[in-house]
Design a protein around this motif. Structure first.
Motif, PDB file in Angstrom:
ATOM      1  N   VAL A 136       0.954  -1.652   0.541  1.00  0.00           N
ATOM      2  CA  VAL A 136       0.011  -0.348  -0.174  1.00  0.00           C
ATOM      3  C   VAL A 136       1.017   1.144  -0.090  1.00  0.00           C
ATOM      4  O   VAL A 136       0.249   2.475  -0.581  1.00  0.00           O
ATOM      5  CB  VAL A 136      -1.234   0.332   0.848  1.00  0.00           C
ATOM      6  CG1 VAL A 136      -2.120  -0.709   1.327  1.00  0.00           C
ATOM      7  CG2 VAL A 136      -0.087  -0.103   2.437  1.00  0.00           C
ATOM      8  N   PHE A 137       2.257   1.398   0.401  1.00  0.00           N
ATOM      9  CA  PHE A 137       2.979   2.244   0.067  1.00  0.00           C
ATOM     10  C   PHE A 137       4.421   2.292  -0.399  1.00  0.00           C
ATOM     11  O   PHE A 137       5.185   1.711   0.268  1.00  0.00           O
ATOM     12  CB  PHE A 137       3.305   2.542   1.459  1.00  0.00           C
ATOM     13  CG  PHE A 137       2.252   3.735   2.434  1.00  0.00           C
ATOM     14  CD1 PHE A 137       1.658   4.400   1.723  1.00  0.00           C
ATOM     15  CD2 PHE A 137       1.696   2.806   3.661  1.00  0.00           C
ATOM     16  CE1 PHE A 137       0.528   5.528   3.465  1.00  0.00           C
ATOM     17  CE2 PHE A 137       0.945   2.884   4.430  1.00  0.00           C
ATOM     18  CZ  PHE A 137      -0.098   4.376   3.650  1.00  0.00           C
ATOM     19  N   PRO A 138       4.099   1.787  -2.109  1.00  0.00           N
ATOM     20  CA  PRO A 138       5.705   0.982  -2.544  1.00  0.00           C
ATOM     21  C   PRO A 138       6.866   2.255  -2.419  1.00  0.00           C
ATOM     22  O   PRO A 138       7.359   2.353  -2.250  1.00  0.00           O
ATOM     23  CB  PRO A 138       4.600   1.221  -3.907  1.00  0.00           C
ATOM     24  CG  PRO A 138       3.722   2.170  -4.395  1.00  0.00           C
ATOM     25  CD  PRO A 138       2.995   1.706  -2.904  1.00  0.00           C
ATOM     26  N   GLY A 142      11.562   7.387   4.235  1.00  0.00           N
ATOM     27  CA  GLY A 142      12.492   6.935   4.659  1.00  0.00           C
ATOM     28  C   GLY A 142      11.972   6.801   5.912  1.00  0.00           C
ATOM     29  O   GLY A 142      13.025   5.906   7.173  1.00  0.00           O
ATOM     30  N   GLU A 143      10.868   6.833   6.048  1.00  0.00           N
ATOM     31  CA  GLU A 143      10.324   6.346   7.599  1.00  0.00           C
ATOM     32  C   GLU A 143      10.216   4.605   7.661  1.00  0.00           C
ATOM     33  O   GLU A 143       9.632   4.367   9.284  1.00  0.00           O
ATOM     34  CB  GLU A 143       9.189   7.422   7.933  1.00  0.00           C
ATOM     35  CG  GLU A 143       7.388   6.580   6.671  1.00  0.00           C
ATOM     36  CD  GLU A 143       7.355   7.426   5.027  1.00  0.00           C
ATOM     37  OE1 GLU A 143       6.415   7.703   4.422  1.00  0.00           O
ATOM     38  OE2 GLU A 143       8.214   7.771   4.870  1.00  0.00           O
ATOM     39  N   ALA A 144       9.650   4.366   6.552  1.00  0.00           N
ATOM     40  CA  ALA A 144       9.308   3.068   6.846  1.00  0.00           C
ATOM     41  C   ALA A 144       9.965   1.851   7.391  1.00  0.00           C
ATOM     42  O   ALA A 144       9.627   1.300   8.353  1.00  0.00           O
ATOM     43  CB  ALA A 144       9.797   2.528   5.453  1.00  0.00           C
ATOM     44  N   GLU A 145      11.379   2.019   7.979  1.00  0.00           N
ATOM     45  CA  GLU A 145      12.491   1.831   8.608  1.00  0.00           C
ATOM     46  C   GLU A 145      12.276   1.411  10.526  1.00  0.00           C
ATOM     47  O   GLU A 145      12.250   1.386  10.845  1.00  0.00           O
ATOM     48  CB  GLU A 145      13.954   1.835   8.336  1.00  0.00           C
ATOM     49  CG  GLU A 145      13.742   3.328   8.409  1.00  0.00           C
ATOM     50  CD  GLU A 145      15.294   3.899   8.229  1.00  0.00           C
ATOM     51  OE1 GLU A 145      16.359   3.981   8.789  1.00  0.00           O
ATOM     52  OE2 GLU A 145      15.727   2.698   7.498  1.00  0.00           O
ATOM     53  N   ASN A 146      11.282   2.944  10.529  1.00  0.00           N
ATOM     54  CA  ASN A 146      10.658   3.448  12.620  1.00  0.00           C
ATOM     55  C   ASN A 146       9.535   2.666  12.078  1.00  0.00           C
ATOM     56  O   ASN A 146       9.486   2.638  13.269  1.00  0.00           O
ATOM     57  CB  ASN A 146      11.116   4.917  11.829  1.00  0.00           C
ATOM     58  CG  ASN A 146      12.582   5.190  12.133  1.00  0.00           C
ATOM     59  OD1 ASN A 146      13.227   4.690  12.547  1.00  0.00           O
ATOM     60  ND2 ASN A 146      12.929   6.554  11.265  1.00  0.00           N
ATOM     61  N   LEU A 147       8.248   2.991  10.860  1.00  0.00           N
ATOM     62  CA  LEU A 147       7.100   2.657  11.545  1.00  0.00           C
ATOM     63  C   LEU A 147       6.648   1.134  12.267  1.00  0.00           C
ATOM     64  O   LEU A 147       6.118   1.057  13.291  1.00  0.00           O
ATOM     65  CB  LEU A 147       6.161   2.311  10.391  1.00  0.00           C
ATOM     66  CG  LEU A 147       6.663   3.961   9.976  1.00  0.00           C
ATOM     67  CD1 LEU A 147       5.505   4.486   8.289  1.00  0.00           C
ATOM     68  CD2 LEU A 147       5.752   5.281  10.547  1.00  0.00           C
TER      69      LEU A 147
END
Length: 248
Positions: A136-138, A142-147
């Motif tokens: 859903v978020f291809p 940079g936030e992906a590694e924290n979520l």
């Protein structure tokens, strides 16, 4: 009940009518209900409407599958259905968590005596993000590694917060934990804000009105915000756009 009462209830859809019917029955049969602090009457109603919406959506999904729609007919159909159900569960869970966390803030700031009658739980949100985040978020910034790691931290902290009910206990938690209660409130609201863009795409329109994405942390004028992590220039962060920038 006046006609205006039922018109207002009808304007809220099926969840609103359900709440109105329950109210009418309790009034008719004169059941004695425990009194709820006025501060939490509104949030509890919102949580009730979200719960009824979730139940209705699940029931309709079940009914469609029983009417001959084979969700296993193609892998894509099965994924779309499970994604929508998982997104609904996650949003319902996060909104309920916000009611609890806002009640803890009210206790800390002397505006309430009791915590909202729900338990903090982030398991549905962890399931959604670990299973569907890349789909859903291809494209992320940079936030992906924290979520996903933060969700695990929130889930662990929530287990401890479920046994906390007084200002002194909250103060001890804030001093002991890396994330304070307000840090956790901010992050929880941020996940609702972050998922808001998916609602129109993946959920039927009649089920989207319940979810309020918010744009900043809930705060009453004069309340003290205690944040250990989400600060900027020494001041507590309040808006979710800034949180996104800090996570990038």
């Amino acid at each position: 009940m006046s006609i205006e009462f039922w018109k207002i209830a009808a304007s809220l859809g099926v969840p609103g009518l359900a709440l109105a019917v329950f109210y009418a029955l309790f009034k008719q049969f004169k059941f004695e209900l425990p009194r709820v602090n006025q501060v939490w009457a509104g949030p509890i109603v919102v949580a009730f409407i979200a719960s009824v919406t979730f139940i209705i959506y699940q029931a309709i999904s079940y009914g469609f599958s029983n009417e001959g729609e084979n969700i296993n007919s193609t892998n894509e159909e099965a994924i779309d259905r499970d994604l929508a159900e998982s997104l609904t569960s996650s949003l319902h869970e996060l909104e309920t968590n916000l009611v609890v966390l806002n009640s803890l803030s009210a206790i800390y700031n002397g505006r309430a005596d009791h915590k909202a009658p729900f338990r903090l739980d982030y398991s549905e949100s962890m399931r959604f993000f670990t299973r569907y985040f890349d789909l859903v978020f291809p494209v992320t910034y940079g936030e992906a590694e924290n979520l996903i790691p933060f969700l695990s931290v929130l889930n662990n902290a929530g287990s401890e917060l479920n046994s906390i009910e007084t200002k002194s206990q909250i103060d001890g938690f804030n001093k002991r934990r890396h994330l304070s209660v307000d840090d956790i409130r901010l992050l929880t609201g941020f996940y609702v804000y972050y998922l808001d863009g998916l609602i129109e795409k993946y959920l039927p329109m009649e089920f989207t009105y319940t979810y309020d994405p918010h744009y900043e942390i809930y705060s009453v004028k004069g309340d003290e915000l205690v944040m250990n992590v989400f600060t900027l220039d020494g001041e507590p962060v309040k808006d979710y756009g800034t949180v996104l920038g800090l996570l990038d």
